[in-house]
Motif scaffolding. Structure first.
Motif, short mmCIF file in Angstrom:
data_model
loop_
_atom_site.label_atom_id
_atom_site.label_comp_id
_atom_site.label_asym_id
_atom_site.label_seq_id
_atom_site.Cartn_x
_atom_site.Cartn_y
_atom_site.Cartn_z
N SER A 37 0.82 -1.21 0.00
CA SER A 37 0.00 0.00 0.00
C SER A 37 0.85 1.26 0.00
CB SER A 37 -0.93 0.00 1.22
OG SER A 37 -1.82 -1.09 1.19
N THR A 38 1.88 1.29 0.85
CA THR A 38 2.72 2.49 0.91
C THR A 38 3.56 2.66 -0.35
OG1 THR A 38 4.36 1.21 2.18
CG2 THR A 38 2.80 2.57 3.42
N SER A 39 3.97 1.55 -0.98
CA SER A 39 4.71 1.65 -2.23
C SER A 39 3.83 2.24 -3.33
CB SER A 39 5.24 0.28 -2.65
OG SER A 39 6.13 -0.24 -1.68
N GLY A 40 2.60 1.76 -3.42
CA GLY A 40 1.68 2.32 -4.40
C GLY A 40 1.41 3.79 -4.16
N MET A 41 1.26 4.17 -2.88
CA MET A 41 1.01 5.57 -2.56
C MET A 41 2.20 6.45 -2.93
SD MET A 41 -1.47 7.38 -1.45
CE MET A 41 -1.52 9.17 -1.45
N ALA A 42 3.41 5.92 -2.75
CA ALA A 42 4.60 6.68 -3.14
C ALA A 42 4.58 7.01 -4.63
CB ALA A 42 5.86 5.89 -2.79
N ILE A 43 4.09 6.08 -5.44
CA ILE A 43 4.00 6.33 -6.88
C ILE A 43 2.96 7.41 -7.17
CG2 ILE A 43 3.29 5.30 -9.08
CD1 ILE A 43 6.14 4.59 -8.21
N LEU A 44 1.83 7.40 -6.48
CA LEU A 44 0.85 8.46 -6.66
C LEU A 44 1.46 9.82 -6.30
CD1 LEU A 44 -2.48 6.93 -5.25
CD2 LEU A 44 -1.73 7.05 -7.63
N GLU A 45 2.22 9.84 -5.22
CA GLU A 45 2.85 11.10 -4.79
C GLU A 45 3.87 11.59 -5.82
OE1 GLU A 45 1.90 12.88 -2.43
OE2 GLU A 45 1.03 11.67 -0.84
N GLU A 46 4.48 10.67 -6.56
CA GLU A 46 5.48 11.05 -7.56
C GLU A 46 4.85 11.47 -8.89
OE1 GLU A 46 8.21 7.81 -7.98
OE2 GLU A 46 8.79 7.84 -5.87
N GLY A 47 3.54 11.46 -8.95
CA GLY A 47 2.87 11.87 -10.17
C GLY A 47 2.33 10.75 -11.01
N GLY A 48 2.52 9.51 -10.58
CA GLY A 48 1.98 8.39 -11.32
C GLY A 48 0.47 8.30 -11.16
N ASN A 49 -0.15 7.58 -12.08
CA ASN A 49 -1.60 7.39 -11.99
C ASN A 49 -1.93 6.08 -11.28
OD1 ASN A 49 -1.25 5.33 -13.91
ND2 ASN A 49 -1.87 6.65 -15.63
N ALA A 50 -3.21 5.75 -11.21
CA ALA A 50 -3.63 4.55 -10.50
C ALA A 50 -3.05 3.29 -11.12
CB ALA A 50 -5.16 4.47 -10.49
N PHE A 51 -2.83 3.29 -12.42
CA PHE A 51 -2.30 2.11 -13.09
C PHE A 51 -0.83 1.91 -12.75
CE2 PHE A 51 -5.49 4.29 -15.81
CZ PHE A 51 -6.56 3.49 -15.44
N ASP A 52 -0.07 2.99 -12.73
CA ASP A 52 1.32 2.92 -12.29
C ASP A 52 1.40 2.42 -10.85
OD1 ASP A 52 2.42 4.16 -14.68
OD2 ASP A 52 1.73 6.09 -13.90
N ALA A 53 0.56 2.99 -9.98
CA ALA A 53 0.59 2.63 -8.56
C ALA A 53 0.22 1.17 -8.35
CB ALA A 53 -0.35 3.54 -7.77
N ALA A 54 -0.74 0.68 -9.12
CA ALA A 54 -1.14 -0.72 -9.00
C ALA A 54 0.00 -1.65 -9.37
CB ALA A 54 -2.36 -1.00 -9.87
N ILE A 55 0.74 -1.31 -10.41
CA ILE A 55 1.88 -2.14 -10.82
C ILE A 55 2.93 -2.17 -9.72
CG2 ILE A 55 3.78 -2.36 -12.47
CD1 ILE A 55 1.84 -0.98 -14.53
N ALA A 56 3.27 -1.01 -9.17
CA ALA A 56 4.28 -0.95 -8.10
C ALA A 56 3.83 -1.74 -6.89
CB ALA A 56 4.56 0.50 -7.73
N ALA A 57 2.58 -1.56 -6.48
CA ALA A 57 2.06 -2.28 -5.31
C ALA A 57 2.00 -3.78 -5.57
CB ALA A 57 0.68 -1.75 -4.94
N GLY A 58 1.58 -4.15 -6.78
CA GLY A 58 1.49 -5.57 -7.10
C GLY A 58 2.83 -6.26 -7.12
N LEU A 59 3.85 -5.63 -7.65
CA LEU A 59 5.19 -6.22 -7.65
C LEU A 59 5.70 -6.41 -6.23
CD1 LEU A 59 6.83 -4.32 -10.65
CD2 LEU A 59 5.99 -6.68 -10.62
N VAL A 60 5.37 -5.47 -5.33
CA VAL A 60 5.76 -5.64 -3.93
C VAL A 60 5.03 -6.82 -3.30
CG1 VAL A 60 5.65 -4.58 -1.64
CG2 VAL A 60 6.46 -3.24 -3.59
#
Length: 613
Positions: A37-60
């Protein structure tokens, strides 16, 4: 006043919840592990969208919940874009070209086991992530994968449930699966909870995929395609091909896999429209009949038909009559799953949700528990059940001892305290109005040995095929197994969106029924609806080997109260009281009609968390 989890903060008026309903205006991520969850949120904070965040969270999740999913697993994903379009991304890998019913029968196999090489299908999860990145992502793969690589290389604190699973599997690892032992039995024994678990081979694999992406240049879509090709046509596929050709012990014998590198090279993640149903003023989106998703749609439709989906029934504590009605609707929907769901179904979701058919099905619900399995006749087609299903319902299945006769690692996936439930799930909403619900699973550490040099295992979803010709879920080369994985999205007529889902195998589309009714119909907050006591039926044979059934059995969290338990027993249900906080793993993230983002996560197991602002 409902006092669920007394002693915690008050989050919703007149209701105590274990956690607050998170609200904000920027974005939300909820999942089955706080690090994801926190990894996905970090991507949102960096300007990524929900799809970017889902990929980051899923890989974790592939790294930190190795007993529940893996990089080589499978996954359906539901998405809702800010432009109001929706889609299902299918990351469910197909059966190998050589996997025919005759080929299994030649080996003396008439029911595909749940572990080892015989159950292997094409790994689909990574392909689905790369499809999402290529079509809707905005950030380079290196930025999305860096969290997972860091936890694989540097280690992550091992969950107690993962430690228990490794301890259970330790004898098999030590004697038969040395590649798994090298990662999970470091130091010669099962690691203790909280120990930093490292998987350098998995880190190397992810870094190879990132390197392939970066070699393709800066275009995100080109990077995604290059990483996909490296996995399915390059060094990853080569190592899978070599390992699948070796004999592996699965608890009963030594077998090679039917899977080859050519099967990986010929497979791609696909995209399709979601199945749709209605709940009051909401449209519920689910994957189609190759998944378990329409089971939820059928249950909700049956409850509405039978008058059991009113605000009065779901605004507070569940009453016995409502719980009974919900359980009986579950049995009817799951009976239809056994007869009609699969890659080759002759019926449609629309057929199963037809008004006349629903009236016929709802009329079957009586005051007492039904102990039969009653699929319906749909669109002029007579139902046909697999022979094993018929035998299992009479206690004469291939494994008369039920789960007690399972091989090491069988179940979904096998966790000693709850052998019939868990996988992973994540939900994301972003500032632009995009939403994602994904349910990664398969390729867990107990499914099959770690592939040398890759750090992950193969998926074993072929166990869901029948080795009996002519059924919707019969094995055919290139077919998708009928998976239990089932993310969901609810879209309100007012423009609201809710991404939701849960681990739990056959329970996934049972636990979400009271959740949705409490939240969308009864008006409870999402966290209160998740916290409320839940239940599930075990009436129908499990989708997982050894595919045992417990006709009439229903398991309920004891917090439902003695009155409910006694009433259900009196109606003929075979009641099993579970622990107070034992069932359900739901998380959700949504966008209200007024634009406020909100999220909630499951407190059971003390690892799921929602974050956002």
């Amino acid at each position: 006043m409902s006092r669920r989890g007394a002693g915690y903060g008050r989050a919703v008026a007149d209701t105590f919840t274990t956690r607050p309903d998170l609200t904000g205006t920027f974005g939300m991520v909820a999942s089955t592990h706080w690090l994801a969850s926190t990894s996905g949120m970090a991507i949102l904070e960096e300007g990524g969208n929900a799809f970017d965040a889902a990929i980051a969270a899923g890989l974790v999740l592939h790294v930190v919940e190795p007993h529940l999913n893996g990089l080589g697993g499978d996954m359906p994903l539901l998405l809702r874009q800010a432009d109001a379009s929706s889609a299902v991304v299918c990351g469910q890998g197909a059966a190998p070209a050589a996997a025919t019913i005759a080929a299994y029968r030649d080996l003396g196999v008439d029911l595909i086991p749940g572990t080892g090489h015989l159950a292997a299908v094409v790994p689909g999860t990574f392909g689905a992530w790369m499809h999402l990145l290529a079509t809707r992502g905005t950030l380079p793969l290196a930025r999305l994968a860096r969290f997972a690589i860091g936890y694989a290389r540097g280690g992550h604190p091992l969950l107690p449930s993962a430690a228990r699973t490794i301890e259970t599997m330790a004898p098999l690892f030590a004697e038969h699966w040395p590649t798994s032992a090298a990662i999970y039995l470091q130091g010669g024994g099962a690691p203790r909870p909280g120990t930093l678990l490292r998987n350098p081979d998995l880190a190397d694999t992810l870094e190879r995929l990132v390197a392939a992406a970066e070699a393709a240049g800066s275009d995100v879509a080109a990077q995604a395609e290059a990483a996909r090709a490296a996995f399915y046509e390059g060094v990853v596929a080569e190592r899978i091909d070599a390992f699948a050709a070796q004999q592996v012990y699965d608890g009963a014998g030594h077998y090679r896999s039917f899977l080859t590198g050519a099967d990986l090279a010929s497979w791609r993640a696909s995209e399709e429209p979601p199945a749709e149903g209605r709940l009051g003023s909401h449209t519920i989106l689910k994957p189609g009949l190759w998944s378990q998703g329409p089971v939820l749609l059928q249950q909700l439709a049956l409850l509405q038909q039978a008058g059991g989906a009113t605000a009065q029934a779901w605004a507070g504590e569940a009453d016995p009559a409502t719980v009974h009605l919900a359980i009986e609707a579950t049995k009817l929907a799951l009976a239809d799953r056994e007869a009609w769901y699969g890659e080759r179904s002759p019926v449609s979701v629309a057929d199963l949700l037809g008004a006349d058919y629903l009236r016929e099905r709802a009329a079957l619900v009586g005051e007492r528990a039904d102990l039969e399995l009653r699929p319906g006749s749909v669109g002029g087609h007579a139902p046909r059940l697999a022979g094993h299903v018929r035998r299992a319902m009479t206690g004469a299945g291939a494994w008369p001892g039920g789960m007690a006769d399972s091989r090491p690692g069988e179940g979904e996936p096998t966790v000693p305290t709850t052998p019939r439930g868990d996988t992973c799930h994540l939900d994301v909403v972003d500032r632009w109005g995009n939403a994602v619900a994904a349910t990664p699973s398969g390729g867990w550490l107990q499914s099959s040995p770690v592939i040398p040099g890759l750090g992950f295992a193969l998926p074993t979803r072929a166990q869901m095929f029948w080795l009996e010709p002519g059924l919707p879920a019969s094995l055919e080369p290139g077919a998708r197994p009928r998976t239990t994985l089932s993310p969901g999205i609810a879209v309100g007529d007012d423009g609201s969106v809710l991404a939701f889902g849960t681990p739990g195998g056959d329970q996934q589309d049972q636990w979400t029924v009271p959740f949705l009714l409490r939240h969308l119909v009864g008006g409870q907050g999402a966290q209160a609806a998740i916290d409320a006591p839940t239940w599930h039926s075990m009436h129908v044979p499990s989708s997982f080997a050894p595919r045992a059934a417990e006709p009439g059995a229903v398991r309920l969290e004891s917090r439902v109260g003695e009155a409910v338990l006694e009433d259900l027993h009196g109606r003929g249900h075979r009641v099993q009281a579970a622990g107070e906080w034992e069932l359900g793993r739901i998380s959700a993230a949504g966008i209200r009609a007024d634009g406020v983002r909100h999220a909630a996560a499951n407190p059971r197991g003390m690892q799921g968390y929602a974050v956002g602002r």
